[in-house]
Design a protein around this motif. Structure first.
Motif, PDB file in Angstrom:
ATOM      1  N   LEU A 188     -14.659  24.141  25.755  1.00  0.00           N
ATOM      2  CA  LEU A 188     -14.615  22.807  25.140  1.00  0.00           C
ATOM      3  C   LEU A 188     -13.589  21.916  25.822  1.00  0.00           C
TER       4      LEU A 188
ATOM      5  N   ALA B  11     -16.994  18.375  26.891  1.00  0.00           N
ATOM      6  CA  ALA B  11     -16.637  17.811  25.593  1.00  0.00           C
ATOM      7  C   ALA B  11     -17.457  16.564  25.302  1.00  0.00           C
TER       8      ALA B  11
ATOM      9  N   LEU C 135      -4.320  12.205  19.462  1.00  0.00           N
ATOM     10  CA  LEU C 135      -5.074  12.175  20.714  1.00  0.00           C
ATOM     11  C   LEU C 135      -6.366  11.411  20.487  1.00  0.00           C
TER      12      LEU C 135
ATOM     13  N   ARG D  22      -9.583   9.203  22.553  1.00  0.00           N
ATOM     14  CA  ARG D  22     -10.179   8.937  23.856  1.00  0.00           C
ATOM     15  C   ARG D  22      -9.861   7.509  24.307  1.00  0.00           C
TER      16      ARG D  22
ATOM     17  N   MET E 165     -15.673   3.134  26.943  1.00  0.00           N
ATOM     18  CA  MET E 165     -17.004   3.343  26.408  1.00  0.00           C
ATOM     19  C   MET E 165     -16.986   4.416  25.330  1.00  0.00           C
ATOM     20  N   LYS E 166     -16.377   5.527  25.668  1.00  0.00           N
ATOM     21  CA  LYS E 166     -16.314   6.586  24.665  1.00  0.00           C
ATOM     22  C   LYS E 166     -15.273   6.241  23.618  1.00  0.00           C
ATOM     23  N   ASN E 167     -15.531   6.683  22.419  1.00  0.00           N
ATOM     24  CA  ASN E 167     -14.545   6.500  21.371  1.00  0.00           C
ATOM     25  C   ASN E 167     -14.426   7.800  20.598  1.00  0.00           C
ATOM     26  N   GLY E 168     -13.610   7.762  19.598  1.00  0.00           N
ATOM     27  CA  GLY E 168     -13.440   8.963  18.808  1.00  0.00           C
ATOM     28  C   GLY E 168     -12.297   9.818  19.320  1.00  0.00           C
ATOM     29  N   PRO E 169     -12.025  10.895  18.627  1.00  0.00           N
ATOM     30  CA  PRO E 169     -10.900  11.741  19.000  1.00  0.00           C
ATOM     31  C   PRO E 169     -11.104  12.395  20.359  1.00  0.00           C
ATOM     32  N   ASN E 170     -10.005  12.627  21.025  1.00  0.00           N
ATOM     33  CA  ASN E 170     -10.059  13.250  22.334  1.00  0.00           C
ATOM     34  C   ASN E 170     -10.041  14.757  22.171  1.00  0.00           C
ATOM     35  N   ILE E 171     -11.199  15.309  22.085  1.00  0.00           N
ATOM     36  CA  ILE E 171     -11.308  16.738  21.839  1.00  0.00           C
ATOM     37  C   ILE E 171     -11.023  17.528  23.102  1.00  0.00           C
ATOM     38  N   ALA E 172     -11.288  16.931  24.255  1.00  0.00           N
ATOM     39  CA  ALA E 172     -11.185  17.685  25.502  1.00  0.00           C
ATOM     40  C   ALA E 172      -9.735  18.028  25.817  1.00  0.00           C
ATOM     41  N   SER E 173      -8.847  17.063  25.704  1.00  0.00           N
ATOM     42  CA  SER E 173      -7.468  17.359  26.058  1.00  0.00           C
ATOM     43  C   SER E 173      -6.858  18.347  25.077  1.00  0.00           C
TER      44      SER E 173
END
Lengths: 249, 249
Positions: free
Chosen positions: A14, A20, A95, A97, B1-9
């Motif tokens: 992930l 992700a 965190l 994006r 463009m992307k929004n929402g929480p940064n799950i990747a980091s």
DNA sequence: ACAATGCTTCGTTCTTGGCCGAAACATTGC
DNA sequence: GCAATGTTTCGGCCAAGAACGAAGCATTGT
């Protein structure tokens, strides 16, 4: 020496931004082709293919081959739940994006979480269901009470058909934006489906965001209410949403 | 463009085996020094220092400096909950660190999850609490009923003191091994503390595993039962002394 | 004050893993 | 059958980052 689940290999899957992004896009609940996944993640088709293969091999995705298209989707509700949980923690530790933007406000209001609704509206629905005794606590989690069963029967939702499936009927899922539970499980999925079918809300194209009409939001909350439609609203059940700030685009 | 929480980091932080091992060790609830973390993860001290700094910077850990020792701990229950959720998904998709071994059986039976109990015993306790009406569903999740309040009062657990803290009193946390809820929140932590203090169970050294004595398991389940048991009290320090608590509020 | 311990920073080496372009494979439509 | 489209495999390039050793700080104890 170490035992227990292998969290590292799962999290590293992930942890790649491309993967992700793919998973976040699939959280919308719609299956995407490999090419669409590539576009979502902003990578080339070969790169997306590799990532999808890894996710598929790990059991996080399932694929449906139709002709020359391959439709990828999340393997199940538990995958979606884990992703939402991670999102909640990401929000908690700050965190994001991007900066919170206009899209984020809509996402907080209502969005799809795999196959059910999440966000402010969904948590209000859950609260109503509990307040009115439709959902009650049971040793295994939440359970639909006879009252709730009758209530959904009146709404033409076939509870028996849902129960015949192996999937859990009711499950509380902690909302990452509201930090309160919303309803998951097959009943949550059925409610979301009904809300779309009856035109109470519509999905934003290419996003998980869901836009409710004023009447649609009332209709959905009324479905979670104590009585079938037509009951006089004496103000007791209307709850607190009237005190919300008007600063909304 | 992307929004929402940064799950990747976030996930990439958890995706490194060394960091995952550190976090898994910290799930035991005890604060560990940097050197102990290094030993847990099987890496050198400099490597551990770097990993700890990253986790700290991301807000997943907190540190308590005492002399030349630095005690690291999870930043909060939400971090622990997210880790447990990931473990559940890892189990579901079949990712294990090793083959299921003898230690794993003990872990399934009972273990610490940050500051509360998890595993088979804990899910049974939760089921008992719900069955006996001590925990009831509320719009915000689970709530302690007046009956349950009296029940814990009889067990010398100071509910009012727990409520005065900002932390949620009751929270259902899905157990990764049992796939049923167990009790988290400050009440869950208090119950775990009581179980240790009264000698119902003991922690395995250097592990999250918890071993219950036969009488201890019965005593814990009885505490979740409908009526105070007529057994003689274990006497002595009934009031929980917050003498040394490496965790913060 | 000196030595010992615990931890961190720095610099270097090295492996892992992602990306792309080209080509191969599969399916559909003409 | 042949071209077009969607997807995967292969090969090579490249960068991010993880590990270690050495050195530098900070704290403790004698």
């Amino acid at each position: 020496m170490k035992n227990g689940p292998n969290i590292a290999s799962l999290a590293s899957l992930l942890g790649d931004p491309a993967r992700a992004n793919i998973l976040a896009a699939l959280l919308g609940g719609k299956a995407l082709t490999a090419g669409e996944c590539a576009a979502e993640a902003g990578i080339s088709a070969p790169a997306a293919s590799g990532h999808l293969a890894k996710l598929l091999n790990a059991g996080l995705l399932v694929v449906l081959v139709q002709g020359r298209h391959r439709y990828y989707n999340l393997a199940g509700p538990d995958v979606a739940a884990a992703l939402e949980t991670l999102m909640g923690l990401a929000v908690r530790v700050g965190l994001r994006r991007t900066r919170p933007g206009p899209r984020e406000a809509a996402m907080r209001k209502a969005r799809f979480c795999y196959d059910h609704l999440a966000g402010e509206v969904a948590t209000q629905v859950f609260a109503q269901l509990v307040t009115n005794g439709h959902l009650v606590a049971s040793p295994q989690g939440y359970r639909l009470s006879p009252l709730g069963r009758a209530r959904f029967h009146a709404e033409k939702i076939d509870i028996e058909a849902l129960e015949s499936k192996s999937r859990t009927l009711c499950r509380a899922c902690l909302d990452w934006s509201e930090r309160q539970p919303h309803l998951a499980g097959s009943l949550g999925a059925a409610i979301a489906q009904v809300a779309i079918e009856r035109g109470w809300c519509r999905r934003e194209a290419g996003s998980r965001a869901v836009h409710f009409s004023g009447g649609g939001e009332r209709a959905l909350l009324a479905m979670a209410g104590p009585e079938p439609v037509g009951a006089p609203e004496t103000g007791g059940a209307a709850s607190n949403s009237s005190t919300h700030d008007p600063r909304r685009a």
